[in-house]
Write a protein that holds these residues in place. Structure first.
Motif, PDB file in Angstrom:
ATOM      1  N   SER A  65       0.855  -1.221  -0.173  1.00 47.35           N
ATOM      2  CA  SER A  65       0.042   0.106  -0.008  1.00 47.35           C
ATOM      3  C   SER A  65       0.781   1.423   0.132  1.00 47.35           C
ATOM      4  O   SER A  65       2.152   1.079   0.053  1.00 47.35           O
ATOM      5  CB  SER A  65      -0.867  -0.036   1.215  1.00 47.35           C
ATOM      6  OG  SER A  65      -0.114   0.218   2.412  1.00 47.35           O
ATOM      7  N   ASP A  66       0.228   2.393  -0.118  1.00 46.50           N
ATOM      8  CA  ASP A  66       1.072   3.665  -0.104  1.00 46.50           C
ATOM      9  C   ASP A  66       1.042   4.311   1.411  1.00 46.50           C
ATOM     10  O   ASP A  66       1.170   5.649   1.459  1.00 46.50           O
ATOM     11  CB  ASP A  66       0.491   4.597  -1.076  1.00 46.50           C
ATOM     12  CG  ASP A  66      -1.117   5.007  -0.861  1.00 46.50           C
ATOM     13  OD1 ASP A  66      -1.704   4.344   0.071  1.00 46.50           O
ATOM     14  OD2 ASP A  66      -1.636   5.863  -1.564  1.00 46.50           O
ATOM     15  N   VAL A  67       0.780   3.573   2.348  1.00 50.91           N
ATOM     16  CA  VAL A  67       0.924   4.044   3.639  1.00 50.91           C
ATOM     17  C   VAL A  67       2.223   3.463   4.159  1.00 50.91           C
ATOM     18  O   VAL A  67       2.486   2.366   4.336  1.00 50.91           O
ATOM     19  CB  VAL A  67      -0.130   3.064   4.564  1.00 50.91           C
ATOM     20  CG1 VAL A  67      -0.049   3.621   5.997  1.00 50.91           C
ATOM     21  CG2 VAL A  67      -1.705   3.399   4.045  1.00 50.91           C
ATOM     22  N   PRO A  68       2.998   4.545   4.505  1.00 53.73           N
ATOM     23  CA  PRO A  68       4.412   4.243   5.077  1.00 53.73           C
ATOM     24  C   PRO A  68       4.166   3.468   6.467  1.00 53.73           C
ATOM     25  O   PRO A  68       3.730   3.797   7.410  1.00 53.73           O
ATOM     26  CB  PRO A  68       5.141   5.610   5.353  1.00 53.73           C
ATOM     27  CG  PRO A  68       4.183   6.500   4.560  1.00 53.73           C
ATOM     28  CD  PRO A  68       2.735   5.983   4.310  1.00 53.73           C
ATOM     29  N   HIS A  69       5.021   2.351   6.187  1.00 59.40           N
ATOM     30  CA  HIS A  69       4.823   1.485   7.513  1.00 59.40           C
ATOM     31  C   HIS A  69       6.279   0.361   7.443  1.00 59.40           C
ATOM     32  O   HIS A  69       7.024   0.249   6.355  1.00 59.40           O
ATOM     33  CB  HIS A  69       3.639   0.488   7.327  1.00 59.40           C
ATOM     34  CG  HIS A  69       3.711  -0.567   6.220  1.00 59.40           C
ATOM     35  ND1 HIS A  69       3.421   0.035   5.011  1.00 59.40           N
ATOM     36  CD2 HIS A  69       3.771  -1.659   6.016  1.00 59.40           C
ATOM     37  CE1 HIS A  69       3.274  -1.081   4.213  1.00 59.40           C
ATOM     38  NE2 HIS A  69       3.771  -2.215   4.897  1.00 59.40           N
ATOM     39  N   PRO A  70       6.434  -0.208   8.586  1.00 58.71           N
ATOM     40  CA  PRO A  70       7.676  -1.083   8.658  1.00 58.71           C
ATOM     41  C   PRO A  70       7.449  -2.173   7.853  1.00 58.71           C
ATOM     42  O   PRO A  70       6.349  -2.769   7.921  1.00 58.71           O
ATOM     43  CB  PRO A  70       7.794  -1.544  10.171  1.00 58.71           C
ATOM     44  CG  PRO A  70       7.315  -0.299  10.834  1.00 58.71           C
ATOM     45  CD  PRO A  70       6.103   0.240  10.009  1.00 58.71           C
ATOM     46  N   GLY A  71       8.357  -2.754   6.930  1.00 57.74           N
ATOM     47  CA  GLY A  71       8.178  -4.212   6.241  1.00 57.74           C
ATOM     48  C   GLY A  71       7.826  -5.334   7.305  1.00 57.74           C
ATOM     49  O   GLY A  71       8.838  -5.545   7.713  1.00 57.74           O
ATOM     50  N   PHE A  72       6.909  -5.849   7.039  1.00 60.27           N
ATOM     51  CA  PHE A  72       6.650  -7.269   8.075  1.00 60.27           C
ATOM     52  C   PHE A  72       7.588  -8.263   7.018  1.00 60.27           C
ATOM     53  O   PHE A  72       7.534  -8.526   5.966  1.00 60.27           O
ATOM     54  CB  PHE A  72       4.993  -7.642   8.154  1.00 60.27           C
ATOM     55  CG  PHE A  72       4.979  -8.605   8.765  1.00 60.27           C
ATOM     56  CD1 PHE A  72       4.979  -8.966  10.036  1.00 60.27           C
ATOM     57  CD2 PHE A  72       4.541 -10.116   8.071  1.00 60.27           C
ATOM     58  CE1 PHE A  72       4.696 -10.001  10.801  1.00 60.27           C
ATOM     59  CE2 PHE A  72       4.383 -11.376   8.833  1.00 60.27           C
ATOM     60  CZ  PHE A  72       4.498 -11.045  10.178  1.00 60.27           C
ATOM     61  N   ILE A  73       8.208  -9.001   7.946  1.00 58.97           N
ATOM     62  CA  ILE A  73       9.057 -10.391   7.620  1.00 58.97           C
ATOM     63  C   ILE A  73       8.493 -11.722   7.750  1.00 58.97           C
ATOM     64  O   ILE A  73       8.014 -12.355   6.859  1.00 58.97           O
ATOM     65  CB  ILE A  73      10.406 -10.214   8.032  1.00 58.97           C
ATOM     66  CG1 ILE A  73      11.147  -8.878   7.397  1.00 58.97           C
ATOM     67  CG2 ILE A  73      11.295 -11.388   7.579  1.00 58.97           C
ATOM     68  CD1 ILE A  73      12.637  -8.620   8.115  1.00 58.97           C
ATOM     69  N   ALA A  74       8.114 -11.811   9.145  1.00 56.92           N
ATOM     70  CA  ALA A  74       7.715 -13.047   9.660  1.00 56.92           C
ATOM     71  C   ALA A  74       7.512 -13.113  11.110  1.00 56.92           C
ATOM     72  O   ALA A  74       7.693 -11.991  11.593  1.00 56.92           O
ATOM     73  CB  ALA A  74       8.679 -14.180   9.524  1.00 56.92           C
ATOM     74  N   GLY A  75       6.409 -13.890  11.644  1.00 58.56           N
ATOM     75  CA  GLY A  75       6.239 -13.525  13.015  1.00 58.56           C
ATOM     76  C   GLY A  75       5.598 -14.984  13.434  1.00 58.56           C
ATOM     77  O   GLY A  75       5.286 -15.966  12.746  1.00 58.56           O
ATOM     78  N   SER A  76       5.406 -15.283  14.685  1.00 59.22           N
ATOM     79  CA  SER A  76       4.852 -16.272  15.265  1.00 59.22           C
ATOM     80  C   SER A  76       3.873 -16.099  16.713  1.00 59.22           C
ATOM     81  O   SER A  76       4.321 -15.194  17.478  1.00 59.22           O
ATOM     82  CB  SER A  76       6.137 -17.358  16.072  1.00 59.22           C
ATOM     83  OG  SER A  76       5.588 -18.234  16.555  1.00 59.22           O
TER      84      SER A  76
END
Length: 329
Positions: A65-76
């Motif tokens: 999206s064009d919303v500036p945000h931290p890029g998600f990599i992975a989670g648990s």
């Protein structure tokens, strides 16, 4: 990380990132790659793990999206790995303006003005996203969102009575008057969208080479609701508007910012939303944020958080309610 082929070799260069009083951020390298780990505090709060799960979900939904945000990599969500749910995200190349300005921004007033307008552009873009199309149809309950706010946060405030040593709601002058005003003046309708839930200058990263936004961070209060609350929240906490969360030193640096009227005008032009009831959203932001911050004070009273932090946030709560009272009067 090994199972998901995220980097290689040993972990190095671990450092704790400043910012926030609730969750933990660690930046580190694994081989040539750099990551940021986000997880709840060592002493979990009620809902800490669910908060992490919701953050993961909204960051995944914002990808592309064009919303500036931290890029998600992975989670648990598996709490047995670290004792809590957690996720990894990409580092953000930027600075937090409440922690100090680099030389470029300190000497260029136009960049400082642009920072606020860039934040407004980001929350307007967030509210304009089709939350159903990005997979967040069940992320919140927009039905009766505004009607639920006062009662939901009043119950939150009353729940702090379980923490020994907290003096109670009476420690916040005006809490009943503000709640009653909000109920009487509530807007009759709204257009639902994604809200960040904690939109203020302490939760943004600005690009080091311009006044543009690198990312909105700290998504723990995000939900589906009325996006105008994000604008009200930003104005309620704006450093030049009598309710600064900045230290005196930072207040001296944060001059020539866009005014609250500028922020509102830019939001109206960017979003097309009607701002006739903007004062209501500012008051609601003061009410909600003040009660949230009071929770840290209550935990500090019970010995479950640093006393100095609790006292500082209680002072912010009092300032927010005084701001709300000044509007409703």
């Amino acid at each position: 990380m090994e199972a998901r082929s995220l980097g290689s070799g040993s972990i190095s260069g671990v450092r704790l990132l400043a910012g926030g009083t609730q969750n933990i951020l660690l930046r580190f390298h694994r081989g040539p790659s750099e990551f940021v780990l986000r997880r709840p505090p060592p002493v979990l709060r009620a809902g800490s793990n669910e908060t992490m799960r919701r953050e993961m979900r909204v960051l995944e939904a914002l990808r592309g999206s064009d919303v500036p945000h931290p890029g998600f990599i992975a989670g648990s969500s598996d709490e047995t790995i670290l004792g809590a749910a957690f996720y990894l995200m990409q580092p953000v190349d930027g600075f937090n303006p409440m922690s100090g300005l680099p030389a470029l921004h300190a000497r260029e007033p136009l960049l400082r003005r642009r920072m606020g307008l860039a934040v407004v552009g980001a929350i307007a873009a967030l509210g304009a996203l089709d939350y159903r199309a990005v997979g967040l149809a069940d992320f919140g309950k927009p039905e009766n969102f505004l009607e639920r706010q006062v009662g939901r946060w009043r119950r939150q405030l009353e729940s702090y009575a379980d923490l020994a040593g907290w003096p109670g709601p009476g420690a916040i002058p005006g809490v009943d008057a503000v709640a009653a005003w909000l109920d009487r003046h509530r807007p009759s309708s709204f257009q639902p969208g994604i809200i960040h839930g904690d939109a203020h200058l302490a939760n943004v990263m600005i690009r080091p080479d311009s006044g543009e936004l690198a990312a909105l961070v700290d998504w723990e209060l995000s939900t589906i609701g009325d996006p105008l609350l994000d604008l009200g929240w930003l104005i309620a906490t704006w450093p030049t508007d009598g309710s600064s969360f900045a230290t005196d030193a930072m207040a001296n640096q944060l001059t020539d910012l866009a005014s609250p009227a500028d922020l509102a005008a830019h939001y109206a032009a960017s979003s097309g939303r009607d701002l006739a009831a903007l004062d209501w959203y500012i008051v609601l932001a003061c009410y909600k944020l003040g009660i949230i911050l009071e929770g840290s004070f209550a935990r500090a009273c019970a010995g479950k958080a640093p006393r100095e932090t609790g006292e500082r946030l209680h002072a912010h709560t009092l300032a927010l309610f005084e701001r709300a009272l000044s509007i409703i009067r």
